[in-house]
Scaffold this motif. Structure first.
Motif, mmCIF file in Angstrom:
data_model
loop_
_atom_site.group_PDB
_atom_site.id
_atom_site.type_symbol
_atom_site.label_atom_id
_atom_site.label_comp_id
_atom_site.label_asym_id
_atom_site.label_seq_id
_atom_site.Cartn_x
_atom_site.Cartn_y
_atom_site.Cartn_z
ATOM 1 N N PRO A 85 0.863 -1.180 0.014
ATOM 2 C CA PRO A 85 -0.014 0.049 0.054
ATOM 3 C C PRO A 85 0.844 1.218 -0.026
ATOM 4 C CG PRO A 85 -0.999 -1.711 1.273
ATOM 5 C CD PRO A 85 0.389 -2.225 0.923
ATOM 6 N N ALA A 86 1.824 1.376 0.808
ATOM 7 C CA ALA A 86 2.653 2.643 1.043
ATOM 8 C C ALA A 86 3.448 2.994 -0.464
ATOM 9 C CB ALA A 86 3.464 2.450 1.959
ATOM 10 N N ILE A 89 0.534 4.166 -2.910
ATOM 11 C CA ILE A 89 0.287 5.635 -2.531
ATOM 12 C C ILE A 89 1.504 6.545 -3.084
ATOM 13 C CG2 ILE A 89 0.198 7.119 -0.447
ATOM 14 C CD1 ILE A 89 -1.251 4.734 1.039
ATOM 15 N N THR A 90 2.762 6.280 -2.636
ATOM 16 C CA THR A 90 3.863 7.060 -3.375
ATOM 17 C C THR A 90 3.870 7.299 -4.536
ATOM 18 O OG1 THR A 90 5.297 6.245 -1.433
ATOM 19 C CG2 THR A 90 6.445 7.059 -3.365
ATOM 20 N N ILE A 92 1.284 7.030 -6.915
ATOM 21 C CA ILE A 92 0.428 7.974 -7.088
ATOM 22 C C ILE A 92 0.596 9.369 -6.978
ATOM 23 C CG2 ILE A 92 -2.158 8.389 -6.931
ATOM 24 C CD1 ILE A 92 -1.318 5.778 -8.867
ATOM 25 N N GLU A 93 0.958 9.442 -5.611
ATOM 26 C CA GLU A 93 1.354 10.991 -5.424
ATOM 27 C C GLU A 93 2.366 11.817 -6.223
ATOM 28 O OE1 GLU A 93 2.375 10.365 -1.130
ATOM 29 O OE2 GLU A 93 0.191 10.865 -0.491
#
Length: 120
Positions: A85-86, A89-90, A92-93
């Motif tokens: 998950p992390a 997220i990274t 996409i961010e």
């Protein structure tokens, strides 16, 4: 000491399981090694497993995006497996979109997906 990421060949597919957090030099070496391996083996598919990776920084994320794009330019379909998950997220961010990249939860499902895609 700079460690190299092993790239295994299984038929016309290259398998990579990244087992440790990447530093910049290792990521760049991996990029070069993978592209050479695709060229020398005429691999039609690449599976990169990230199950062991909990975090990536912006540079590693960019190198990953570049590796995928370069592999596709060389005619290899890419499947990414085990994204935590992390890491998702990274990516996409940071604006690294992997829209046309196949993904799977684990290496086994990734190989199955790639074999279907390649028509094997």
């Amino acid at each position: 000491m700079n460690m190299r990421i092993p790239i295994l060949k299984l038929h016309d597919t290259l398998l990579i399981s990244i087992q440790w957090e990447l530093d910049d030099q290792t990521a760049l070496q991996f990029q070069e090694d993978l592209l050479h391996k695709i060229h020398e083996t005429s691999a039609r598919g690449v599976v990169i497993d990230f199950t062991s990776i909990d975090f990536i920084d912006s540079f590693i994320a960019k190198v990953l995006g570049d590796v995928i794009s370069m592999s596709k330019l060389m005619g290899a379909k890419v499947v990414i497996t085990g994204i935590q998950p992390a890491v998702a997220i990274t990516l996409i961010e940071l604006g690294i979109r992997l829209e046309e990249v196949m993904t799977a939860l684990d290496l086994e499902k990734g190989l199955e997906k790639l074999q279907r895609e390649l028509g094997d």
